[in-house]
Design an enzyme around this catalytic site. Structure first.
Site, PDB file in Angstrom:
ATOM      1  N   ASN A  24     116.359  81.912  44.219  1.00  9.97           N
ATOM      2  CA  ASN A  24     117.149  82.879  43.433  1.00  9.97           C
ATOM      3  C   ASN A  24     116.940  84.321  43.888  1.00  9.97           C
ATOM      4  O   ASN A  24     117.318  85.264  43.196  1.00  9.97           O
ATOM      5  CB  ASN A  24     116.842  82.737  41.943  1.00  9.97           C
ATOM      6  CG  ASN A  24     115.368  83.021  41.621  1.00  9.97           C
ATOM      7  OD1 ASN A  24     114.554  83.201  42.535  1.00  9.97           O
ATOM      8  ND2 ASN A  24     115.042  83.061  40.344  1.00  9.97           N
ATOM      9  N   ASP A  99      98.431  69.996  39.938  1.00  3.50           N
ATOM     10  CA  ASP A  99      97.135  70.662  39.911  1.00  3.50           C
ATOM     11  C   ASP A  99      96.654  70.742  38.469  1.00  3.50           C
ATOM     12  O   ASP A  99      97.390  71.202  37.591  1.00  3.50           O
ATOM     13  CB  ASP A  99      97.252  72.070  40.497  1.00  3.50           C
ATOM     14  CG  ASP A  99      96.059  72.439  41.355  1.00  3.50           C
ATOM     15  OD1 ASP A  99      94.924  72.276  40.870  1.00  3.50           O
ATOM     16  OD2 ASP A  99      96.255  72.881  42.498  1.00  3.50           O
ATOM     17  N   ASP A 200      90.997  71.001  39.793  1.00  7.03           N
ATOM     18  CA  ASP A 200      90.383  72.230  40.270  1.00  7.03           C
ATOM     19  C   ASP A 200      88.923  72.314  39.814  1.00  7.03           C
ATOM     20  O   ASP A 200      88.614  72.095  38.639  1.00  7.03           O
ATOM     21  CB  ASP A 200      91.176  73.418  39.717  1.00  7.03           C
ATOM     22  CG  ASP A 200      90.735  74.742  40.273  1.00  7.03           C
ATOM     23  OD1 ASP A 200      90.862  74.936  41.492  1.00  7.03           O
ATOM     24  OD2 ASP A 200      90.288  75.593  39.480  1.00  7.03           O
ATOM     25  N   GLU A 257      88.295  68.602  43.220  1.00  9.35           N
ATOM     26  CA  GLU A 257      87.703  69.673  44.024  1.00  9.35           C
ATOM     27  C   GLU A 257      86.262  69.840  43.559  1.00  9.35           C
ATOM     28  O   GLU A 257      86.016  70.154  42.393  1.00  9.35           O
ATOM     29  CB  GLU A 257      88.482  70.967  43.846  1.00  9.35           C
ATOM     30  CG  GLU A 257      87.943  72.101  44.719  1.00  9.35           C
ATOM     31  CD  GLU A 257      88.550  73.444  44.375  1.00  9.35           C
ATOM     32  OE1 GLU A 257      88.699  74.279  45.290  1.00  9.35           O
ATOM     33  OE2 GLU A 257      88.853  73.686  43.186  1.00  9.35           O
ATOM     34  N   HIS A 333      95.252  76.161  50.076  1.00  8.22           N
ATOM     35  CA  HIS A 333      95.636  77.504  49.640  1.00  8.22           C
ATOM     36  C   HIS A 333      94.462  78.474  49.597  1.00  8.22           C
ATOM     37  O   HIS A 333      94.669  79.684  49.449  1.00  8.22           O
ATOM     38  CB  HIS A 333      96.274  77.419  48.250  1.00  8.22           C
ATOM     39  CG  HIS A 333      95.350  76.847  47.224  1.00  8.22           C
ATOM     40  ND1 HIS A 333      94.988  75.512  47.217  1.00  8.22           N
ATOM     41  CD2 HIS A 333      94.698  77.417  46.183  1.00  8.22           C
ATOM     42  CE1 HIS A 333      94.148  75.294  46.210  1.00  8.22           C
ATOM     43  NE2 HIS A 333      93.958  76.429  45.576  1.00  8.22           N
ATOM     44  N   ASP A 334      93.239  77.971  49.732  1.00  6.19           N
ATOM     45  CA  ASP A 334      92.044  78.817  49.678  1.00  6.19           C
ATOM     46  C   ASP A 334      91.392  79.027  51.040  1.00  6.19           C
ATOM     47  O   ASP A 334      90.374  79.715  51.129  1.00  6.19           O
ATOM     48  CB  ASP A 334      90.997  78.198  48.738  1.00  6.19           C
ATOM     49  CG  ASP A 334      91.345  78.367  47.278  1.00  6.19           C
ATOM     50  OD1 ASP A 334      92.084  79.309  46.935  1.00  6.19           O
ATOM     51  OD2 ASP A 334      90.875  77.551  46.455  1.00  6.19           O
TER      52      ASP A 334
END
Length: 559
Positions: A24, A99, A200, A257, A333-334
């Site tokens: 968008n 997640d 997580d 994790e 992503h880390d």
């Protein structure tokens, strides 16, 4: 060993929704953007899509501070968009993993708003509150994001615990009501059709029975909290209870994790009886390049040696055989981009080293995870200015190490950030060579990596020798060759100390594979006396020169 679980034969593709595709044109990726790119993911050949948090959040930590576990972040779309995404993923015979962030919530969650209303509130024990000690914080624990793990609530005079940002108060797993509220939420998503959860920092949920100070390294203000709170005394009790209340009622895949988890810990968390989780993310191979100065943690410029990496990966492969199940990953992503971290991202070697690293990982035993853009050989961002970075951890550590403690210079710290900032993984997905890499027509929330005109999906789909097509081949081999799932792992004789070449074997009753990987930019020779009768299954070079190994060459023989 049991290798007939669907998730053992699967490959996972991780999507960071904020950076995947903007539909968008507000500069932020969204669910409809993912819907629009499902054909691409299907073409890659993966089985499971893992989404980073898409729940309602104030975004202090990019969605890992959740204010409503059963609502969609408006930036990403609506619950109707999610339902359409879920349905279309299933229609394409893929699965979706959410997640799950239940070590902590946002301080804007209704639970915490109620909890901080007073000591007599029914949800007070949903979080961890403690009285001051000698007028100060209850302990000297240091937050993962710098500073203290404690913040004073002036109204009640008590401190609340937050292992991460102060806006991320830790949930109190000692509270049965809180635990079952979490289980109810998980079942709500599973009943919707979600196929699994990535949990997580799940091994931090069991806090110590007694809160007391930890030891402080020279030059540090606070104690390292990780060894204090990891793998706590009730962690297995909690995970087994979760399993009985949630996982036993659904055919879910679960990965935890687990920072600071050892192979012995993993054997309990990811045991093949599936009484807790299916697998864990461990971090030992991600910590090998940490700074030798403990005060600097991961921030440095040290390169991991092949002997260090091989020893660690081998340890985990051997330790979990017939006892538990490995997660295989280079990126998430880390973490910084693998080709920049363990390979060579210069133009001459980027493609071959990305393919070599993919080969190294995907022929090991476990479930492989591919992070968005890894299949393109995307690189670290190398932004020059601190203002280009958005990551809370990055900004906090610069303030701490440069301005507050003056342990490193600004120039040195920026070099460390270029190597290790989490934003390296979070730059927008590179779809084509148009404005903003085809991610958005507006300025993205985080700048696009400047090399997108050369490294992008459109270019790689058109090139049969691209990193993308190599990942496709690896995925097809895993889907069609049982030995990659159930074969035993061993190093080839004499390879334990080789600083240049990593060679290992996968073997079951029917098939033997030899995987040979040159970890250097040099042409070298290794003669492993392999039989004449062998088949080259895959290689990142077009012709086989036998004992001669070209820079970053990878090849797999079927014996």
């Amino acid at each position: 060993m049991t290798t007939n679980n669907w998730w053992q034969k699967s490959i996972v593709y991780q999507i960071y929704p904020k950076s995947f595709q903007d539909s968008n044109n507000d500069g932020i990726g969204d669910l409809r953007g993912i819907i629009n790119r499902l054909d691409y993911i299907k073409e890659l050949g993966v089985d499971i899509i893992w989404l980073n948090p898409i729940y309602r959040s104030p975004n202090v930590d990019n969605g890992y501070d959740i204010s409503d576990y059963q609502a969609i972040q408006p930036d990403f779309g609506s619950m109707a968009d999610f339902q359409e995404l879920l349905d279309k993923i299933h229609q394409k015979n893929m699965k979706i993993m959410m997640d799950l962030v239940v070590n902590h919530s946002s301080d804007e969650h209704e639970w915490f708003k109620a909890s901080r209303q007073g000591k007599n509130n029914s949800k007070r024990d949903f979080y961890i509150w403690r009285d001051p000690v000698d007028g100060h914080e209850p302990t000297n624990w240091g937050s993962y994001f710098s500073g203290s793990t404690w913040t004073l609530d002036k109204t009640s005079g008590q401190y609340y615990l937050h292992l991460f940002a102060k806006e991320q108060p830790d949930l109190n797993w000692e509270s049965p009501q809180m635990r079952h509220s979490v289980y109810d939420m998980m079942n709500w998503w599973a009943d919707k059709g979600v196929d699994g959860f990535r949990m997580d920092v799940i091994n931090l949920i069991s806090k110590p029975a007694k809160f007391q100070d930890g030891s402080v390294d020279l030059g540090e203000t606070y104690a390292d909290v990780e060894p204090i709170v990891s793998n706590g005394h009730k962690i297995h009790q909690y995970l087994q209870e979760m399993n009985k209340n949630v996982m036993k009622h659904h055919n879910l895949v679960t990965v935890g994790e687990t920072p600071a988890a050892s192979p012995d810990d993993a054997k309990k968390y990811a045991n093949l009886d599936s009484t807790e989780l299916n697998m864990v993310f461990q971090f030992e191979h991600m910590s090998l390049d940490a700074n030798k100065n403990p005060a600097l943690g991961k921030w440095g410029d040290r390169r991991t040696t092949l002997s260090e990496l091989r020893a660690n990966l081998t340890k985990w492969q051997l330790a979990l055989t017939n006892k538990a199940w490995n997660s295989l990953y280079w990126n998430n992503h880390d973490q910084p981009r693998v080709v920049s971290r363990f390979g060579n991202d210069c133009p001459e070697y980027r493609v071959v080293s990305a393919k070599m690293l993919a080969t190294m990982l995907h022929f090991m035993q476990g479930t492989p995870y591919i992070y968005q853009g890894e299949e393109l050989g995307m690189t670290n961002a190398n932004f020059d200015n601190l203002t280009d970075y958005k990551d809370l951890e990055t900004l906090n550590i610069y303030q701490q190490l440069v301005n507050d403690e003056q342990l490193v210079s600004s120039t040195t710290m920026m070099n460390y950030i270029k190597l290790h900032s989490r934003d390296n993984a979070r730059t927008p997905m590179q779809w084509d060579n148009s404005t903003n890499a085809g991610f958005s027509q507006q300025q993205p929330w985080l700048a696009v990596n400047p090399n997108y005109p050369e490294i992008n999906v459109k270019t790689e789909l058109a090139d049969e020798n691209s990193v993308f097509h190599y990942y496709q081949k690896l995925i097809k081999l895993r889907h069609t060759m049982p030995v990659i799932t159930d074969g035993r792992y061993q190093l080839i004789d004499g390879n334990e100390l080789d600083e240049d070449v990593f060679t290992y074997i996968r073997e079951n009753a029917d098939t033997k594979l030899v995987i040979i990987l040159n970890f250097t930019n040099q042409t070298i020779t290794r003669n492993y006396q392999l039989p004449i009768k062998k088949t080259l299954l895959i290689s990142n070079y077009t012709e086989d020169l036998g004992s001669t190994l070209r820079p970053y060459e990878a090849k797999v023989y079927k014996i």
